[in-house]
Enzyme design. Structure first.
Site, PDB file in Angstrom:
ATOM      1  N   CYS A 135       0.507  -0.941  -0.144  1.00  0.00           N
ATOM      2  CA  CYS A 135       0.204  -0.395  -0.045  1.00  0.00           C
ATOM      3  C   CYS A 135       1.478   1.412  -0.333  1.00  0.00           C
ATOM      4  O   CYS A 135       0.464   1.985  -1.028  1.00  0.00           O
ATOM      5  CB  CYS A 135      -1.028  -0.121   1.369  1.00  0.00           C
ATOM      6  SG  CYS A 135      -0.216  -0.992   2.643  1.00  0.00           S
ATOM      7  N   HIS A 275      -2.604   5.876   4.316  1.00  0.00           N
ATOM      8  CA  HIS A 275      -1.049   6.762   4.872  1.00  0.00           C
ATOM      9  C   HIS A 275      -1.130   7.580   4.344  1.00  0.00           C
ATOM     10  O   HIS A 275      -1.053   8.295   3.304  1.00  0.00           O
ATOM     11  CB  HIS A 275      -0.274   5.018   4.145  1.00  0.00           C
ATOM     12  CG  HIS A 275      -0.667   3.987   4.812  1.00  0.00           C
ATOM     13  ND1 HIS A 275      -1.358   3.728   5.771  1.00  0.00           N
ATOM     14  CD2 HIS A 275      -0.676   2.629   3.725  1.00  0.00           C
ATOM     15  CE1 HIS A 275      -1.306   2.233   5.951  1.00  0.00           C
ATOM     16  NE2 HIS A 275      -0.720   2.109   4.846  1.00  0.00           N
TER      17      HIS A 275
END
Length: 371
Positions: A135, A275
């Site tokens: 990710c 994130h």
């Protein structure tokens, strides 16, 4: 073309199904089938497909009837069925969110806004395994792809601020439980305007260190704290998550033979599903910031360059702003004191969208010939 879906009920799978519905992807799938590891014979979800019954995800013969399999069931599932399926003679397309096959020579890591040329070459050359990337790597490349695609990066270091979602649904729940539990310890004191903040702080600290704090999944407190290590210890001072940053970036770009050095530290913070990354890059040449911003902004339709100003940064470059969207903002772009080739950047992206489900959704469309 028969397309089978495995792991469609989990967190990434649910996001994938939602995105496919929003983009009307099922209209491009001649025959869709849904598999299960726990409810064989049950009712399949209704996306307009003919097959209404759930099939057995562990039945290699059933899986082998598919032309394409899309799985978000996790690495253990991939390890348990993939090789047996290939050994049975199946030559279909395997599209997988799990990391198990990522670094295999016969697999391509999918991120088409960045490596469409690599994907197209793979399809021409008969590659059948298309795997979602890590990710943080995918989100970094969505933001900074313009610099990498133009071969302008000598090296990069990424310091991450990774969300609870990267560890799983139970971990997201635990983060919220931790937040609530911390507040409950000091709710009365907070309500008293005359209460001492140092007393409140002491109670919070004592609770974070106590066995009463909910930490069954993370093992240590996250709410009110952070975790400076993600994934297993490789034994050389590096975590596996940090190792992925270099090897996966170069594989995505098709540069494993002549890699760009990328390393850094990966840290878990109390964000839900976005994130963030603070990145230092050494470029191969001294470019004006305005030119760097133009290169970044033109790389794909989702990257958004944020002016390096306080108000724009605090409102646009945050998980609160970005969560649930496909936008990948990048800002804090400036020259660093070390020299003209040294650049800073800060980027944020949704871990479940471009970090997980969206590249799979798009590569399915690419394999089907409709993107």
């Amino acid at each position: 073309m028969k397309v089978g879906f495995v792991g469609w009920r989990g967190m990434v799978g649910s996001v994938l199904m939602q995105r496919m519905k929003e983009e009307n992807d099922f209209a491009h799938i001649p025959e869709a089938f849904f598999f299960t590891t726990s409810n064989v014979g049950g009712a399949a979800p209704d996306f307009g497909q003919a097959a209404k019954t759930l099939l057995d995800a562990n039945n290699v013969a059933e899986l082998a009837k598919m032309d394409i399999i899309v799985t978000c069931q996790g690495g253990d599932y991939t390890k348990s069925v993939f090789q047996a399926l290939r050994d049975s003679g199946w030559n279909g397309y395997w599209i997988d969110a799990a990391s198990s096959l990522r670094m295999k020579d016969d697999a391509i890591i999918v991120l088409d806004p960045v490596n469409r040329d690599v994907l197209d070459n793979g399809l021409k050359n008969g590659v059948k395994n298309y795997i979602g990337g890590n990710c943080t790597v995918s989100l970094m490349l969505m933001a900074l792809g313009g610099l990498f695609q133009n071969d302008l990066v000598e090296w990069a270091t990424s310091m991450t601020y990774q969300a609870a979602s990267g560890a799983g649904a139970k971990n997201m729940r635990e983060l919220i439980s931790g937040m609530g539990a911390v507040h409950a310890q000091v709710a009365d004191a907070l309500a008293d305007p005359a209460g001492s903040i140092l007393d409140i702080d002491r109670k919070v600290s004592d609770f974070l260190r106590s066995e009463d704090y909910p930490k069954a999944n993370f093992g240590v407190p996250l709410a009110g704290s952070l975790i400076p290590w993600i994934d297993v210890d490789l034994g050389n001072g590096q975590s596996k998550e940090e190792w992925k940053g270099g090897v996966e970036t170069n594989k995505i770009l098709g540069r494993s033979d002549n890699p760009t050095v990328i390393d850094g530290l990966c840290v878990r913070v109390g964000a839900m599903r976005c994130h963030s990354q603070a990145i230092t890059l050494k470029l191969k040449k001294d470019l004006p910031v305005s030119e760097i911003e133009t290169i970044l902004a033109g790389a794909n339709d989702w990257v958004k360059v944020i002016p390096n100003e306080k108000e724009a940064s605090i409102h646009e470059l945050t998980p609160a702003k970005v969560t649930g969207t496909l936008s990948v903002p990048v800002g804090r772009i400036r020259k660093l004191g070390m020299g003209g080739e040294y650049i800073s950047a800060f980027t944020v992206g949704d871990q479940l969208l471009w970090g997980a489900a969206e590249p799979l959704r798009r590569v399915l469309r690419i394999v089907l010939g409709s993107l």
